[in-house]
Design a protein around this motif. Structure first.
Motif: not given
Length: 225
Positions: A145-168
């Motif tokens: 049940a936590a998978q969806g929210q955890a996946a989004e958090s992990g995806w956002r963490a990866r975006l931050r590491r790559t330096g892209v505009d996270e919110e965009q």
């Protein structure tokens, strides 16, 4: 920080901070050394390496789950409290789910949680392997049940590491998901309405599983009569 002033607990806590921000892929000894203001080599005097550190960090966060008082609660309330605690903890530490796919998570805090779960289901009337199965089923549900929210958090963490505009990137991806959903009538009808019925999917699923376990107990009691 000189290595002789470091403790394993400090290292584990710092690792959790890095994991919470950047995920498993963002953790390495060099990054941890920066977090602690110490040389990366100093870490190895306290932990064997990254894999060992991930296991230690995972066990550490299991201590965050409050164990309900069995003398004060019925088994269902206690089981629900344990499931909610695990679910909330995993959402706080999204990296735990991918860590579970590559590491065996064990330690005194995980064992403490497992022991209390077994006590809850044994108090309900489950015996031996049935108590193991009941505890595993509810924990697996909490993790799933936590998978969806955890996946989004992990995806956002990866975006931050790559330096892209996270919110965009988030806006663009959500627009793509919405566009795809429009091709399917049931998904199209629900676009923008998910969650508006006021029913928490986690609570619905937890109640359904506990109802099933309760029914299984009553069925066993009926057979024994």
């Amino acid at each position: 920080m000189p290595r002789d002033t470091l403790t394993r607990d400090q290292i584990v806590r710092a690792a959790i901070e890095v994991l919470d921000a950047e995920g498993v892929n963002g953790l390495n000894m060099r990054r941890l050394g920066i977090q602690l203001g110490s040389a990366a080599t100093a870490m190895y005097h306290h932990v064997k390496g990254k894999d060992s550190l991930v296991v230690l960090a995972a066990d550490h966060v299991f201590a965050e789950i409050e164990l309900p008082d069995l003398d004060a609660l019925g088994w269902r309330e206690a089981a629900a409290a344990l499931a909610r605690g695990a679910h909330a903890m995993i959402i706080r530490h999204f990296w735990l789910i991918p860590a579970m796919t590559t590491h065996l998570i064990y330690g005194p805090n995980k064992a403490r949680y497992d022991e209390h779960c077994l006590a809850v289901y044994e108090s309900a009337g489950f015996c031996g392997g049935d108590a193991d199965q009941a505890a595993a089923a509810v924990l697996m549900f909490a993790i799933g049940a936590a998978q969806g929210q955890a996946a989004e958090s992990g995806w956002r963490a990866r975006l931050r590491r790559t330096g892209v505009d996270e919110e965009q990137q988030v806006r663009d991806t959500m627009a793509q998901i919405t566009e795809i959903a429009q091709q399917f009538p049931r998904l199209r009808a629900r676009t923008g309405d998910i969650g508006d019925d006021g029913q928490d999917p986690f609570e619905f699923g937890l109640r359904t599983i506990l109802d099933g376990l309760d029914s299984a107990l009553k069925g066993k009691a009926g057979v024994s009569l």
